[in-house]
Design an enzyme around this catalytic site. Structure first.
Site, PDB file in Angstrom:
ATOM      1  N   GLU B 278       0.821  -1.203   0.000  1.00  0.00           N
ATOM      2  CA  GLU B 278       0.000   0.000   0.000  1.00  0.00           C
ATOM      3  C   GLU B 278       0.860   1.260   0.000  1.00  0.00           C
ATOM      4  O   GLU B 278       0.561   2.229  -0.705  1.00  0.00           O
ATOM      5  CB  GLU B 278      -0.952  -0.011   1.211  1.00  0.00           C
ATOM      6  CG  GLU B 278      -2.086   0.979   1.087  1.00  0.00           C
ATOM      7  CD  GLU B 278      -3.269   0.661   2.021  1.00  0.00           C
ATOM      8  OE1 GLU B 278      -3.372  -0.478   2.507  1.00  0.00           O
ATOM      9  OE2 GLU B 278      -4.069   1.565   2.249  1.00  0.00           O
ATOM     10  N   GLU B 281       2.170   1.644  -3.381  1.00  0.00           N
ATOM     11  CA  GLU B 281       1.122   2.147  -4.270  1.00  0.00           C
ATOM     12  C   GLU B 281       0.944   3.657  -4.074  1.00  0.00           C
ATOM     13  O   GLU B 281       0.853   4.412  -5.045  1.00  0.00           O
ATOM     14  CB  GLU B 281      -0.201   1.416  -3.987  1.00  0.00           C
ATOM     15  CG  GLU B 281      -1.342   1.850  -4.904  1.00  0.00           C
ATOM     16  CD  GLU B 281      -2.690   1.188  -4.549  1.00  0.00           C
ATOM     17  OE1 GLU B 281      -2.733   0.305  -3.670  1.00  0.00           O
ATOM     18  OE2 GLU B 281      -3.702   1.588  -5.181  1.00  0.00           O
ATOM     19  N   CYS B 298      -8.733  -1.603   3.665  1.00  0.00           N
ATOM     20  CA  CYS B 298      -8.729  -2.823   4.499  1.00  0.00           C
ATOM     21  C   CYS B 298     -10.040  -3.057   5.225  1.00  0.00           C
ATOM     22  O   CYS B 298     -10.244  -4.116   5.784  1.00  0.00           O
ATOM     23  CB  CYS B 298      -7.566  -2.860   5.478  1.00  0.00           C
ATOM     24  SG  CYS B 298      -6.828  -1.301   5.826  1.00  0.00           S
ATOM     25  N   SER B 318      -7.406   2.090  -2.603  1.00  0.00           N
ATOM     26  CA  SER B 318      -6.197   1.316  -2.844  1.00  0.00           C
ATOM     27  C   SER B 318      -6.608  -0.047  -3.404  1.00  0.00           C
ATOM     28  O   SER B 318      -7.627  -0.603  -3.004  1.00  0.00           O
ATOM     29  CB  SER B 318      -5.447   1.128  -1.526  1.00  0.00           C
ATOM     30  OG  SER B 318      -4.569   0.038  -1.625  1.00  0.00           O
ATOM     31  N   LYS B 357     -16.144  -8.767   8.041  1.00  0.00           N
ATOM     32  CA  LYS B 357     -15.119  -9.660   7.494  1.00  0.00           C
ATOM     33  C   LYS B 357     -15.725 -11.005   7.077  1.00  0.00           C
ATOM     34  O   LYS B 357     -15.217 -11.675   6.200  1.00  0.00           O
ATOM     35  CB  LYS B 357     -14.014  -9.890   8.533  1.00  0.00           C
ATOM     36  CG  LYS B 357     -13.123  -8.680   8.757  1.00  0.00           C
ATOM     37  CD  LYS B 357     -12.054  -8.553   7.679  1.00  0.00           C
ATOM     38  CE  LYS B 357     -11.327  -7.219   7.789  1.00  0.00           C
ATOM     39  NZ  LYS B 357     -10.491  -6.934   6.610  1.00  0.00           N
ATOM     40  N   GLU B 360     -16.803 -10.263   3.689  1.00  0.00           N
ATOM     41  CA  GLU B 360     -15.641 -10.078   2.817  1.00  0.00           C
ATOM     42  C   GLU B 360     -15.108 -11.437   2.359  1.00  0.00           C
ATOM     43  O   GLU B 360     -14.797 -11.637   1.186  1.00  0.00           O
ATOM     44  CB  GLU B 360     -14.524  -9.308   3.554  1.00  0.00           C
ATOM     45  CG  GLU B 360     -13.249  -9.167   2.714  1.00  0.00           C
ATOM     46  CD  GLU B 360     -12.041  -8.607   3.488  1.00  0.00           C
ATOM     47  OE1 GLU B 360     -12.237  -7.850   4.456  1.00  0.00           O
ATOM     48  OE2 GLU B 360     -10.904  -8.925   3.097  1.00  0.00           O
ATOM     49  N   GLU B 365     -14.108 -12.468  -5.494  1.00  0.00           N
ATOM     50  CA  GLU B 365     -12.706 -12.166  -5.811  1.00  0.00           C
ATOM     51  C   GLU B 365     -11.763 -12.830  -4.827  1.00  0.00           C
ATOM     52  O   GLU B 365     -10.584 -12.963  -5.102  1.00  0.00           O
ATOM     53  CB  GLU B 365     -12.419 -10.659  -5.757  1.00  0.00           C
ATOM     54  CG  GLU B 365     -13.347  -9.769  -6.513  1.00  0.00           C
ATOM     55  CD  GLU B 365     -14.563  -9.411  -5.677  1.00  0.00           C
ATOM     56  OE1 GLU B 365     -15.555 -10.170  -5.754  1.00  0.00           O
ATOM     57  OE2 GLU B 365     -14.547  -8.405  -4.960  1.00  0.00           O
ATOM     58  N   CYS B 502     -10.904  -0.942  14.231  1.00  0.00           N
ATOM     59  CA  CYS B 502     -11.279  -2.349  14.413  1.00  0.00           C
ATOM     60  C   CYS B 502     -11.399  -2.731  15.878  1.00  0.00           C
ATOM     61  O   CYS B 502     -12.165  -3.642  16.217  1.00  0.00           O
ATOM     62  CB  CYS B 502     -10.253  -3.261  13.759  1.00  0.00           C
ATOM     63  SG  CYS B 502      -9.846  -2.772  12.097  1.00  0.00           S
TER      64      CYS B 502
END
Ligand code: SF4
Ligand code: SF4
Ligand code: FES
Ligand code: FES
Lengths: 177, 667
Positions: B278, B281, B298, B318, B357, B360, B365, B502
Site C-alpha cells: 500500500e 502504491e 482494508c 487502494s 469480514k 468479505e 474475488e 477495528c
C-alpha cells in the site's frame, strides 16, 4: 391485426412521480405529502416506486418504508378502485355467500391469493361479519350495501360498474391494436 | 461548578454534563437504561432511567437537563416498583430463551433483570413467532427478541449515516426492519454490525460459524491453520474478566493450540505485507500523478459503502486486499508446499473483531475455484465461546510463541487495529521511500487520537503531504463529499467504519462505555513498543517471502495475489420498474434512475425519451423500463437499448441509437 396491448398508463404515472418529486424540490421533509400524491397515482405505494422516491430524496428506503407503514392511509398492496366485500359470517354463510364469492372470482379472474384485478379496478375482500345479518347474504361495494344477494345479481352489479367505467374513460389509457 | 442533590448527597456538575443521567452516574449510581448510549442521540423511550425530582414528580433522567439545586431521588419504593414492572412486561412480551441465546451474559435485559431482583414474571407470556432473518453472513436478526428501544436504528443512522433498518408499522405491530421487510443481505446494510453491538438483547447478533470450525478441527485429514487480527489481542481478556486493553497475544496462541489448531499465525504479519504494497502504491500514485487521494481498503464495510454510494470514486480505493485477504491468498498458495500437505486439506480460519469480514471472505474475488481463501471467519466473541467450550482457564494461561513464518510481525502490523494505525504504519514506510533515508522518529503522534475526522499536514522531503484519518461512515461521508466538491485536497485518507477502528468492531466483546475503546487503543500502542521491530519493511520474514515467493514489491505476482478490484453495487435488490409495457415490442429500452445516474440527470433523459417515443408514435414498438442501478455508475448516465449498455449518454445520442436499432429490427 395483432393482440398487442400498449399500456401507457405506467408511463404517465411515472412521469407524474417525477413531477411530484420536482414540485417538492426533492426535499425529504416533504416525504409524507410526496407519498400521498404518489399514492393518488398508483392507488397504493409499490416497492420499486418507494425505492425510487428514497433515492431521489437521498434518504434510506427503510425510512420511506417506515413512514409508509406508519400511516394507516398508505396502502402497500394494490387495491382496486372498487372494493367488494362479501360477508362469510355464519348468517351469510348458511345462505350460501360462498357461491357469490366463487362467482365473483370466476368472473373477474381472481383467486384467494390474487384478490385484485390487474387493471386495479376491483378488489375482493372476504369479511367475517358486516353486522347486517338480517339482510344476509350481504355484498358491500365501497360504501354501498347490497342486501340479499345471489351470484347472478352480484355479477350483474359488477357488470354495471364495468360498463359505467368504460363509458366514462373511453380509451384514453388503453389502445387495442 | 454547580451542585444538585442525588439521594441526599451533593453532586457537582458542569455545563459539559449533557443530562441528569450522566450526573447521577458520576455520583456512582448506576441507573439502569436500555435506550441511552453516550455515543447516540437521546431517545427517552425505555423509561428505565426514571427518577423523582422534588417538586416535579417522575422524570426520565436521560432527557432532563441538570439544573442547580435539583433534589433527585433514584431509589424510592415507587421507582423500584416501576422499574421491576417495566422489566417484567418486557420479559413477558418478548421471547427470551436466555440459556440458548448467543447474547447471554452480554445481554442488558438479563443483566438489569438480575440487578433489579426480578425473580418472577407476573404477566402471562405473549406469543411471538416472527421469522428470523439469517439472509446475511454477518448478522442474524431475531425480531422476537426485540424490545423496540431503537438503539440499532440510531447506531446505523448516527454512526454510519446509512439507516438500513428502521421502525415500521405502528402500535402493537411496531417492528424494526430493513426496507420492505427484506433480509439484511438484500438492502443497503454494509455489515458493520454496530447495530448488534448496541442492541441490549439478542435481537441482532453476529452470525456464528463455531460449529463448522469444530467440525474441521475434529477431522484428522485437515490441517487447520488460524490467524487473528491485531484488535483481538487487546479485547479477548474482557471476556474473562481482565481489564480492557490487556495485551494477550501469547495467551491467545496458547489457547488456540489447546483448542486444536495446527498452526498459529498472526494477521499482523500480512498487515506488514499490506503496508509494503500500500505504501508503495501511494508513493507510486504521488510520483506518477495517479488518482488522488488514495483511500485505504482494508475495511470491508467501507469498501462496500464506496461501492454502493460513490462508485465513481472506486479508483481512489487502494487496490490492496485487506490483511485478512492477503493472508488467505498467500496461505492457500504458499502453505501447501511449505507444510507439505495436499492443498485441499488446508483449512484457513481467521479470528476477527468484525462482522463485515465474514462477508468479505465470501466475495468471489477472494475465492479460488469456489473455495474462499479464508474458509471461516470467527469473531473475538466466538473465539471466547470456543475457549469456554474447551474448558480452558484463559486468565491463567502462560504465553506461547507463534508459528513461523506467518506468526512474525512488527509493531506497524499491530497498530493496524485502531484508528490512525494503518496511516501511521504506512507512513513509517512511505516517508522512508520518499526521503531515501531511515526514519529518525517512528511515532507519528499527529495521526493518533479519537476525533472522528483528523487532518494532518506533514512535510516529507519536498512534499507537503496532506492526510486525513476518519472513523465512522457518517464522518467518512463528510470527507468524501468535501473531496468530491473540491473543498478539501488530500493525498491519503484512512477510513475505518467502526468507532475507534477495528478495536471497536462489533465482533469484539460487547461494550457500552467509550472508555473501553480508549484502553484497547492504548493496549495496541504499547504492544507496538513491546515488539522487536516497528517497521514493516524490516520484517525479515516479509523480506524472505518477497525474495522466495512473491518477487518484487508491487510486482506482477504480488499484484495477482495481493491486489483486487471493486464493483458498483446496487444498494437494494429490486428489479426495475416497467414504465411502458409492451408485450409484442421490438426493442426494449431501459434508463437507469439509480442515485448516481439520477445526479447526472437521468430523470430528465427518461422524460425526454418518453416524449420522443410518443411524438414519433413509437409506442407500439418499444418497451421502456427504469432501472435502479445498472452497476455502471462511474460511467453514468447509463441506458440500455436492445442488448447494449450505453455509458455517459445524452438525450441526442440515445435518440439516434433508438432510431438506428428500430430501423434494423423493423426492416
Ligand atoms: S450492520 Fe451496520 S449498516 Fe448494517 S444495519 Fe447494522 S449498523 Fe446498519
Ligand atoms: S433490535 Fe435490539 S437495539 Fe434494535 S430496537 Fe430491538 S432491542 Fe433495540
Ligand atoms: S435511558 Fe432514559 S428513557 Fe431509556
Ligand atoms: S446508478 Fe448505478 S448505473 Fe446508474
Amino acid at each position: 391485426m395483432s393482440n398487442t396491448q400498449v399500456d401507457k398508463s405506467a408511463m404517465r404515472k411515472f412521469q407524474k412521480v417525477c413531477d411530484i418529486l420536482q414540485n417538492y424540490d426533492y426535499d425529504s421533509k416533504n416525504l409524507v405529502p410526496i407519498l400521498q400524491e404518489v399514492q393518488e397515482e398508483y392507488r397504493y405505494l409499490p416497492e420499486d416506486i418507494m425505492t425510487f422516491v428514497a433515492s431521489s430524496l437521498d434518504i434510506s428506503p427503510a425510512k420511506v418504508y417506515g413512514v409508509a407503514t406508519f400511516y394507516a392511509h398508505f396502502a402497500l398492496e394494490p387495491k382496486g378502485k372498487y372494493i367488494i366485500k362479501v360477508c362469510d359470517g355464519t348468517a351469510c354463510h348458511v345462505r350460501h355467500s360462498l357461491r357469490i364469492i366463487e362467482a365473483i372470482q370466476e368472473h373477474l379472474d381472481l383467486t384467494e391469493k390474487r384478490n385484485t384485478t390487474n387493471d386495479l379496478m376491483f378488489t375482493l375482500e372476504i369479511v367475517s361479519c358486516l353486522g347486517a345479518c338480517g339482510l344476509a347474504p350481504v355484498v358491500v361495494v365501497n360504501e354501498d350495501v347490497y342486501p340479499v344477494m345471489n351470484p347472478e345479481s352480484t355479477i350483474k352489479l359488477i357488470d354495471t360498474i364495468i360498463a359505467k367505467e368504460n363509458g366514462k374513460e373511453g380509451d384514453n389509457d388503453k389502445v387495442a391494436i | 461548578m454547580n451542585t444538585l442533590t442525588v439521594d441526599g448527597k451533593l453532586v457537582t456538575f458542569s455545563n459539559d454534563d449533557r443530562n441528569l443521567l450522566e450526573v447521577i452516574r458520576k455520583a456512582n449510581i448506576e441507573l439502569p437504561t436500555f435506550c441511552y448510549h453516550s455515543e447516540l442521540s437521546v431517545y427517552g423511550a425505555c423509561r428505565l432511567c426514571l427518577v423523582e425530582i422534588e417538586g416535579r414528580g417522575l422524570n426520565t433522567a436521560c432527557t432532563t437537563k441538570p439544573e442547580p439545586n435539583l433534589v433527585v431521588r433514584t431509589n424510592t419504593a415507587q421507582l423500584r416498583d416501576i422499574r421491576k414492572f417495566t422489566i417484567e412486561l418486557l420479559l413477558a412480551s418478548y421471547e427470551h430463551d436466555c440459556t440458548t441465546c448467543s447474547k447471554s451474559t452480554a445481554c442488558k435485559l438479563q443483566d438489569i433483570a438480575k440487578r433489579l431482583g426480578v425473580t418472577k414474571v407476573r404477566f402471562k407470556r405473549g406469543q411471538s413467532n416472527l421469522p428470523i432473518d439469517d439472509s446475511s453472513w454477518a448478522l442474524v436478526r431475531d425480531p422476537n427478541k426485540c424490545i423496540l428501544c431503537g438503539d440499532c436504528v440510531r447506531a446505523c443512522e448516527e454512526i454510519q449515516g446509512i439507516g438500513a433498518i428502521d421502525f415500521a408499522w405502528r402500535g402493537a405491530n411496531t417492528h424494526v426492519v430493513p426496507a420492505f421487510n427484506k433480509g439484511l443481505a438484500h438492502v443497503d446494510c454494509v455489515d458493520c454490525g454496530q447495530c448488534s453491538r448496541v442492541c441490549p438483547t439478542g435481537a441482532i447478533v453476529p452470525r456464528s460459524q463455531i460449529d463448522a470450525v469444530w467440525k474441521e478441527l475434529d477431522n484428522p485429514e485437515k490441517t487447520v491453520v488460524v490467524h487473528f487480527a491485531p484488535a483481538v489481542r487487546v479485547a479477548i481478556g474482557e471476556a474473562f474478566g481482565m481489564p480492557a486493553g490487556t495485551v494477550l497475544p501469547g495467551q491467545i496462541a496458547s489457547a488456540l493450540r489447546t483448542i486444536g489448531f495446527d498452526k498459529i499465525y498472526d494477521t499482523s504479519f500480512t498487515a506488514d505485507l499490506t503496508i509494503m504494497e500500500e505504501a508503495t502504491e501511494l508513493v507510486g500514485r504521488i510520483q506518477n500523478g495517479g488518482v488522488m487521494p488514495m483511500f485505504t481498503s482494508c475495511c470491508p464495510a467501507w469498501v462496500k459503502y464506496m461501492e454502493q454510494y460513490y462508485p465513481e470514486m472506486l479508483p481512489n480505493l487502494s487496490t490492496c486486499k485487506s490483511p485478512m485477504g492477503m493472508f488467505g491468498a498467500v496461505a492457500k498458495s504458499y502453505l501447501p508446499d511449505f507444510l507439505n500437505i495436499d492443498p485441499k486439506n488446508l483449512v484457513v480460519v481467521t479470528i476477527m473483531p468484525c462482522t463485515a469480514k465474514k462477508v468479505e471472505a465470501k466475495r468471489p474475488e477472494f475465492t479460488t475455484d469456489g473455495m474462499p481463501d479464508n474458509d471461516y471467519v470467527l469473531t473475538t466473541q466466538e473465539f471466547a465461546t470456543m475457549i469456554k467450550q474447551s474448558g480452558i482457564r484463559f486468565q491463567d494461561l502462560s504465553p506461547e510463541p507463534f508459528d513461523l513464518p506467518f506468526g512474525y510481525k512488527t509493531g506497524a502490523g499491530v497498530i493496524f487495529g485502531n484508528t490512525g494505525g494503518v496511516m501511521e504504519a504506512a507512513l513509517r514506510y512511505a516517508v522512508e521511500i520518499v526521503e531515501g533515508k531511515p526514519l529518525s522518529n517512528l511515532e507519528f503522534n499527529e495521526v493518533r487520537g479519537e476525533e472522528g475526522i483528523r487532518e494532518i499536514n506533514l512535510t516529507v522531503g519536498e512534499l507537503e503531504l496532506k492526510i486525513a484519518v476518519v472513523h465512522g461512515l457518517k464522518n467518512a461521508k463528510k470527507v468524501v463529499q468535501d473531496i468530491k466538491e473540491g473543498r478539501k485536497i488530500y493525498h491519503f485518507v484512512e477510513v475505518m467504519t467502526c468507532p475507534g477502528g477495528c478495536i471497536g468492531g462489533a465482533g469484539q466483546p460487547v461494550y457500552f462505555d467509550k472508555a473501553i475503546r480508549t484502553e484497547r487503543i492504548k493496549g495496541l500502542y504499547s504492544a507496538d513498543k513491546m515488539l522487536q521491530m516497528q517497521k514493516s519493511q524490516e520484517n525479515p520474514y516479509i523480506q524472505e517471502l518477497y525474495k522466495n515467493f512473491l518477487g518484487e514489491v508491487g510486482g506482477e505476482k504480488a499484484h495477482k495475489l495481493l491486489h483486487t478490484h471493486y464493483y458498483n453495487r446496487k444498494r437494494i435488490s429490486e428489479e426495475g420498474m416497467s414504465i411502458l409495457e409492451n408485450v409484442g415490442n421490438k426493442l426494449s429500452i431501459s434508463v437507469c434512475v439509480g442515485t448516481n445516474c439520477f445526479m447526472k440527470g437521468s430523470q430528465e433523459i427518461l422524460k425526454r425519451v418518453l416524449n420522443f417515443i410518443e411524438s414519433k408514435n413509437l409506442t407500439d414498438f418499444v418497451e421502456v423500463k427504469a432501472n435502479f442501478c445498472m452497476e455502471n455508475c462511474d460511467k453514468g448516465p447509463s441506458v440500455s437499448i436492445g442488448n447494449k449498455v450505453y455509458s455517459n449518454v445524452s438525450f441526442d445520442n440515445i435518440v439516434k441509437e433508438i432510431e438506428a436499432q428500430l430501423e434494423a429490427v423493423t426492416k
